[in-house]
Scaffold this motif. Structure first.
Motif, PDB file in Angstrom:
ATOM      1  N   GLU A 151       5.850  -2.185 -10.681  1.00 31.41           N
ATOM      2  CA  GLU A 151       6.917  -1.674  -9.820  1.00 31.41           C
ATOM      3  C   GLU A 151       6.786  -2.204  -8.404  1.00 31.41           C
TER       4      GLU A 151
ATOM      5  N   THR B  56       3.332   1.572 -10.019  1.00 28.85           N
ATOM      6  CA  THR B  56       2.429   0.663 -10.718  1.00 28.85           C
ATOM      7  C   THR B  56       2.535  -0.721 -10.074  1.00 28.85           C
ATOM      8  N   LYS B  57       1.623  -1.576 -10.497  1.00 24.96           N
ATOM      9  CA  LYS B  57       1.639  -2.934  -9.969  1.00 24.96           C
ATOM     10  C   LYS B  57       2.964  -3.625 -10.277  1.00 24.96           C
TER      11      LYS B  57
ATOM     12  N   TYR C  79       1.903   1.747  -3.563  1.00 26.90           N
ATOM     13  CA  TYR C  79       0.834   2.330  -4.388  1.00 26.90           C
ATOM     14  C   TYR C  79       0.589   3.777  -4.006  1.00 26.90           C
TER      15      TYR C  79
ATOM     16  N   GLN D  47       0.834  -1.203   0.000  1.00 28.78           N
ATOM     17  CA  GLN D  47       0.000   0.000   0.000  1.00 28.78           C
ATOM     18  C   GLN D  47       0.865   1.248   0.000  1.00 28.78           C
TER      19      GLN D  47
ATOM     20  N   GLY E 215       2.445   6.144  -5.833  1.00 30.90           N
ATOM     21  CA  GLY E 215       2.140   6.196  -7.249  1.00 30.90           C
ATOM     22  C   GLY E 215       2.818   5.116  -8.057  1.00 30.90           C
TER      23      GLY E 215
END
Lengths: 545, 313
Positions: free
Chosen positions: B202, B199-200, B194, B191, B197
């Protein structure tokens, strides 16, 4: 950094929304890799099946009939379940898998009654065990003895009833066997094999239905169904042993499952799938018979399952190896299960954390993890040294192979049993102690019943591993070819994987693409069934917790 | 705990109950102690017979010999050809298993929906349940002709298809242990990623994998140790001719037959069971070497795994 294209409800982690091309490719790559492994093995399995069944040799009309009568109705039903009634789908697949698994088990039981114990021996064994139990109970009533005396009495009584003193006192089992008048073989099997199963089925139904009458009906029906076969043998043309095993080992579990589905009233329509498939198979057989279509020239047929190895590929079979595997698994289970579960109980419930013993326990824990990683071929050497060289047993007999493989799977059984025991909540133990139970009472009546499904799952997986192990068998000198099935645990034997290895050494195309493929298919069916059962069991109990 | 229950015991003599508890305690302890006995006897049996072997054959010659010929009255016993073949199999199988297994673990832990996972995970587990003699059969009867069809000049028995098969066999091991490690990474870390910012992709590659790296490594080591000890695949598909690794033609080894340590043990026992010969005892010396290698690798893997466990508790 990435921006979302549109507002979404899920703020993080939903794929697609916050992924750039790189991310999409990465995801696809990961999925692709996962599927690649599965796909490769799936392709190999298809190859094996094709080699073992040779679908190309069948009449196209034969295939058309099979597709029309079995495949199309089955597929239609499966699609229906998937789209409209997932609950029934689950019931359908279990109802389909259960009879298959039960049939395999019935095959095993049949082998046991054919090669290991005759009905009379079984009768004598059961009666002797009952007498021993009665004597122990009586001793306990009469004398309030200490645990050691009771244990000593138990050993003496069991020895007298089942083993006897060689040369001096015949065992009760032996005396029963030498009685001049015994009930007929069928009656003794009905009394000592069917009756307990019928009692258990009746007891189970009585408990879940909470109705005395339902229990009586279930138990009575089981017994009557088995007895019917004995009476009707001359008419039906099925031998009564086969009939008894079919009704008890296949009929009872399937009946209980159907009863459970009907009682819960969920997904009843799922029961239609096996019925439709069976009806389709019957129709198919009738059509093929009347029209005279020739089926495929399969390698994996009844002949293959019931004959011994032969140099002629078409006549080679796997039967002695099947019997050997069943007998070996019995030895493995009897040796590894009690010890493994006992060790797990000790480590989880009794083991101290400190002091000298504590560091010894720590050593045991590290040890078990390492034992699980020792190559199986080294276990073979251990078995050779321990049982053949030091123990003086003959190489290549059932008990040596079984004990060696039991050592191999012991760490797996211990670790999985430990996990299952650890999953029992502490509050339950505390409640038992609060009621004044001792540690052993807590373990026996609180922890073990709760942990049993988990322990069984682990044990079935471990036994699956044991069936497939080859290298240890090679090391302890299991013979390449055994034409006669072993008739005792001290007999020379061959197991399925060992048989496959010796076929792999006969470099002939007919062996590679026919006999070997059929043998692999047999082994894989047994294994997939066992592993599937274990995984289903685990999913079921994980969910209900 | 058991001591406190004595006072509440009203039905039977307390002595009997204590004795019973002690009896069961003792029995269960014996079960657990049996595992130590197994380890000790493995080491003892291997060591005793290996000593016998080294009494007959010079250990220096054994560990540095580049030729292995078991047959005949005068066997030439140098372990290096076996060791090099084992290394070749281990490296090639690692090249197959590590990328596929890791990618599968990432997919299962980070991307798969519950439904997908409930199908893929049991499927991979079933892959692990296939006996190795069957994998050997796959390699010999199907994979080798495929490779020949691709234009590779492999002989009927070759190390390449054996090692690819060993790689496929150990994929489930890599993927399931790595997935456990990745799932153990706390969600708060994801979390946080995310929230910055990421991405999935990364988050997966820069947060989850580094955070679980020791667990992933431990799975690699375990899988490699399994590959080193794997027997039936190399026995069935790898052939039984010991060849020394030739650095000038690195690929010739792969395409031809070769014998690993485990395969040599099987050959020794199936051709020489009579016992007493050098060839027979060589099997214990190889076994001891094999045991030492796999044992230390397992120990290493446990150590590494223990480190990652401590991190998030």
């Amino acid at each position: 950094m990435a921006t979302t294209d549109e507002p979404t409800d899920s703020w993080f982690g939903a794929d697609g929304q916050v992924s750039q091309l790189r991310g999409v490719l990465f995801k696809a790559g990961c999925l692709g890799a996962t599927l690649l492994a599965l796909f490769l093995v799936f392709v190999f399995l298809v190859y094996v099946a094709v080699d073992a069944i040779e679908p190309g040799t069948a009449d196209p009309a034969w295939w058309a009939t099979v597709v029309a009568t079995v495949a199309v109705p089955g597929a239609t039903l499966a699609i229906y379940y998937y789209r409209f009634d997932p609950r029934a789908g689950e019931v359908a697949y279990t109802a389909l898998g259960l009879p298959v698994a039960a049939t395999l088990l019935a095959g095993g039981v049949g082998i046991v009654f054919r090669h290991i114990v005759s009905p009379y021996e079984w009768l004598a064994l059961v009666v002797a065990a009952l007498v021993a139990y009665g004597a122990l109970e009586a001793h306990e009533r009469v004398r309030r003895a200490g645990a050691f005396e009771r244990a000593a009495v138990a050993v003496v009584v069991l020895a007298l009833t089942i083993v006897g003193l060689p040369g001096l006192v015949p065992s009760l089992r032996g005396m029963i066997l030498s009685l001049p008048v015994l009930p007929t073989a069928s009656l003794s099997l009905l009394g000592t094999f069917v009756a307990p199963i019928a009692l258990a089925a009746g007891w189970y139904v009585r408990r879940v239905r909470e109705s005395e009458r339902a229990g009586l009906i279930a138990g009575g029906a089981t017994f009557a169904a088995a007895a019917l076969g004995v009476a009707a043998e001359p008419i039906a043309g099925v031998s009564w042993t086969t009939w008894i095993i079919l009704t008890t080992v296949i009929g009872v579990p399937v009946g209980l499952y159907v009863e459970g589905v009907l009682r819960r009233g969920e997904g009843i329509s799922g029961l239609a799938l096996p019925v439709v498939l069976a009806a389709g198979a019957v129709v198919c057989a009738v059509v093929v018979e009347t029209a005279g279509f020739t089926g495929p020239d399969v390698w994996l047929d009844w002949e293959f399952l019931t004959t011994a190895h032969n140099r002629t590929p078409r006549e080679a079979g796997i039967y002695p190896a099947l019997v050997g595997s069943v007998m070996m698994i019995i030895v493995v289970a009897v040796a590894a299960f009690p010890v493994g579960v006992g060790a797990a109980i000790y480590l989880e419930e009794y083991a101290p954390n400190e002091g000298l013993l504590g560091s010894f326990v720590e050593l045991i824990e590290v040890n078990i993890a390492n034992l699980a990683g020792v190559p199986s071929v080294v276990y073979g050497l251990l078995g050779l040294a321990l049982f053949v060289k030091s123990g003086g047993l003959q190489p290549g007999i059932v008990i040596v192979g079984g004990l060696t493989v039991a050592l191999l799977i012991l760490p797996i059984v211990i670790v999985s049993a430990q996990e299952a025991i650890r999953a029992v909540p502490d509050s339950q133990r505390e409640a038992a102690y609060g009621m004044g139970a001792t540690r052993w009472q807590t373990v026996r009546s609180v922890v073990l019943p709760r942990a049993m499904p988990g322990i069984m799952t682990g044990t079935i997986l471990a036994l699956g591993r044991a069936i497939g192990e080859t290298a240890p068998l090679l090391m302890v000198g299991v013979a390449a070819v055994v034409r006669i099935s072993p008739d005792s645990f001290y007999g020379l034997f061959n197991a399925m994987p060992r048989q496959l290895y010796s076929w792999a050494q006969l470099a002939k195309p007919d062996f590679y693409h026919g006999v070997l493929a059929a043998g692999v298919l047999v082994l894989l069916v047994v294994l997939l069934m066992m592993n599937g059962t274990a995984i289903l069991l685990r999913n079921k109990y994980q969910r209900s917790d | 705990m058991s001591d406190t229950s004595l006072e509440a015991d009203l039905t039977r003599s307390a002595n009997g109950r204590i004795a019973k508890e002690r009896l069961y305690h003792g029995l269960l302890f014996c079960c657990a102690a049996l595992t130590v006995f197994v380890t000790v006897s493995i080491v003892a049996t291997l060591a005793i017979d290996a000593l016998e072997f080294f009494g007959r054959v010079d250990p220096y010659a054994f560990f540095t010999g580049t030729e292995w010929v078991l047959r005949g009255d005068n066997p030439i016993l140098g372990i290096l050809p076996l060791l090099s073949a084992t290394l070749v199999v281990t490296i090639v199988s690692a090249l197959v298993a590590i990328p596929i297994g890791t990618a599968a673990a990432v997919y299962l832990s980070e991307y798969a929906s519950d439904r997908m996972r409930s199908v893929l995970k049991p499927a991979l587990e079933i892959l692990a349940g296939i006996p190795t003699v069957v994998y050997g059969f796959f390699a010999l009867v199907y994979l080798t002709p495929w490779l020949q069809g691709l234009g590779l000049e492999v002989s009927l028995f070759n190390l390449l298809s054996a090692s690819i098969m060993v790689g496929i066999m150990i994929i489930p091991m890599v993927s399931s242990i790595s997935e456990d490690a990745m799932s153990a990474v706390p969600d708060s870390l994801r979390q946080a990623g995310y929230g910055l910012g990421a991405t999935k992709f990364e988050v997966s590659t820069k947060i989850v994998i580094p955070a679980s790296i020791s667990g992933i490594f431990s799975s690699y080591i375990l899988a490699l140790s399994r590959a080193i000890g794997e027997t039936m695949i190399v026995v069935v598909a790898g052939g039984s001719r010991a060849r020394m690794f030739n650095p000038s033609e690195p690929f010739a080894n792969l395409l031809n037959s070769g014998q690993t340590m485990t395969a040599a043990m099987v050959q020794a026992v199936t051709t020489d069971l009579a016992g007493g010969t050098d060839g027979y005892y060589s099997m214990f010396a190889i076994g001891l070497t094999l045991f030492a290698i796999t044992f230390s690798m397992n120990l290493l893997s446990n150590r590494i795994a223990a480190r990652y466990r401590e991190e998030y508790q």
